[in-house]
Design an enzyme around this catalytic site. Sequence first.
Site, mmCIF file in Angstrom:
data_model
loop_
_atom_site.group_PDB
_atom_site.id
_atom_site.type_symbol
_atom_site.label_atom_id
_atom_site.label_comp_id
_atom_site.label_asym_id
_atom_site.label_seq_id
_atom_site.Cartn_x
_atom_site.Cartn_y
_atom_site.Cartn_z
ATOM 1 N N GLU A 178 3.449 10.509 8.617
ATOM 2 C CA GLU A 178 4.415 9.635 9.287
ATOM 3 C C GLU A 178 3.861 8.234 9.508
ATOM 4 O OE1 GLU A 178 6.769 9.848 13.509
ATOM 5 O OE2 GLU A 178 6.527 11.710 12.383
ATOM 6 N N ASP A 179 2.549 8.118 9.750
ATOM 7 C CA ASP A 179 1.996 6.844 10.203
ATOM 8 C C ASP A 179 1.008 6.191 9.243
ATOM 9 O OD1 ASP A 179 3.472 7.134 12.498
ATOM 10 O OD2 ASP A 179 1.849 8.016 13.655
#
Length: 736
Positions: A81-82
């Site tokens: 996600e990051d």
Amino acid sequence: MSEKKNLTEEQVIALCEDYMPEEKVALVKKAARFAKRAHRDQVRKSGEPYYIHPVQVAGILAELKMDSETVAAGFLHDVVEDTGITLDDIEFVFNATIRLIVDGVTKLGKVKYRSQEEQQAENHQKMLLAMANDLRVIMVKLADRLHNMRTLQYHRREKQIMISTETLEIYAQLADRLGISQIKWELEDTSLRYINPEAYYQIAHMMNSRREDRERYIRQTIDILNRYVKPMIDGEYEIYGRPKHIYSVYKKMRDQKKSFEDIYDLLAIRVVVPELRDCYAVLGVAHTHWRPLPNRFKDYIAMPKANGYQSLHTTVVGPNGAPVEIQIRTFQMHEVAEYGVAAHWAYKQGKTDKVETDDLDRQLEWFHQIEDLQDDATNATDFVESVKQDIFKDKVYVFTPHGDVRELPAGAVPLDFAYAVHTEVGNATVGAKVNGKIVPLSHQLKNGDIVEIMTSKNSAGPSRDWVNLVASNKARNKIRRYFKVQGREENIEHGQQALMDALHEMDLDFSKMVTKHAQADLLDRFNFHSMDDLYAAIGFNELSASAVVNRLTRLARKENRLDATPKTKTKPVSEPAKPEPLHIKHNNGVMIEGVENLLFRLARCCNPVPGDAIVGFVTRGHGVTVHRVDCPNVNPEHVDNARLIPVDWEDQAKAANHAYEVAVHLEMFDREGIMNQVLEVMTPLTDHISGVNAVADHKTDTVKAKLHFVVKDTNQLDKIMDKIKNIPDVDFVERI
């Protein structure tokens, strides 16, 4: 669970070494090294290195003694996600199981949602369905949410309330259903502190104000109890006081309309003994020496809660005439009460003990309802509401005539019970008995009721008003499905006629509009297998005929088989049809197909790109300016409609060969390096960043930025906005 101070990576590994074999610990260490490299340049809102967060998540999972793949996923849960790491990378470096767990806890990346609520529902749906395939998904997500709640003070007030509300509605409920009281209580207390700080601190103050008196009374009661229990217990046992959690006091005051002074069980005594027989022996001692209060005894050993919780609860009038609650359980029951499914985890240390696995299966019967609810839901929001209603709502426990326990939502009626037994039982129901007496089908069931359903082979089937009687979405959906199937032929006929009528109202010919190509488009757009399914949905009021007509006319206009705006019967015959949309071509410069010597440009106010809905505005002396249809500068209320002309993009694949400038507005937490991180994410995805303007507000620690860059179409723009949105501490992303 340990204290709330941060664990180091070394401490987490040491926790794993206490219960994992060496080769499993090696997997965890590998995940820790991988996550540390992936998050090396990131920081949290607190200013701490981002890597601290996955370490704490993995630590919580290690404290629960989860298996090596789950702890490894705790370290890795944010890398997709990051960072630039993909799920394929996770599977290549680790294995398919860890990929599935990480995928289950990764938020959906797309930003094409009508609202934040819709996006949140989609994310919850994804997580819950992944959880239904592998329970370890929710274990990682609970650990993630627990640490996020511990550091929520670094967020804005609005975000604190939003996250805390979601935590109460979803995550605390899941922790409760899984029996993990350690996590449940902390999530609830922390959520209350942010949602209603006045109530939280008021209750905390009142609990502290007379704590010494209550603790003195508890110690006195324990001393007396110890005197009688010690001679009769063979082996080690524990007796100690347990304070109530703030949220449970708040909930009791709110739900039972009680003042703080009316709640006497702020402290309870817990007795933990070696054997089952010792539980009832201690209960006998307590009831022999102190008078039990009526209706305050609960035997959760004989009839465990749905989450596996077992204990004896009783409230007695203690030594000084004040009531005191006593909870009695074995050490094994205590472990299950504190850690829930993690206490007898089927994956843990390779255990496959049949009894333990059967216990887990019984405890998770509710878990398999999630996929059933998904089958019945029409969209993500409907699905999440069904889970809240049927899975998280307060429960009532009733018996079959054979003594089997059934769990139903509070407010359930005999029909809910009938459909919980079997769909055919529900459909054939003609009456019901509760505790041997005939009751109406609208009779609300109570805990301990014995329910018997009367059926008949000659039953006419469900009544349509049953939908309004039942309390569970499961029963409601089964009743609806019955009528949908029973009336299918009739619904197909009515649906097809409704579509023909709707087209006729617009002076359109059914056979010319519903071509083979149009049918294929409709089935793809509305997700049906056949036209009969689509007609049946219209006839059953699941799909509106007007929505289908809109799609048909849009397709026909695209294929140049229809005027820009279809005629209706109410329109005067003399009114001229609107012209066919002009198509924008892109040959080095830009021009409008079919129109010579007409100046044309894309509006700078809204910067349309291929994929946007557009409209042309005829200017005085400057040709045609093309705007997005939602641009306020071409609002029909403010401009002359006669100067608006329909335009459309040329074939999108050709249009996307050119670059278009767009502008995006960002709001984010003012931390070191965040602007560089935004630009690093954008650089590989756009050919040119033409402008960056950022202003910091030191009072609120926020940065507002405006970015200008080029894209080929809206798909590319969405990908870039998606990547920016997933950067930690970016709170808001919007196209200007």
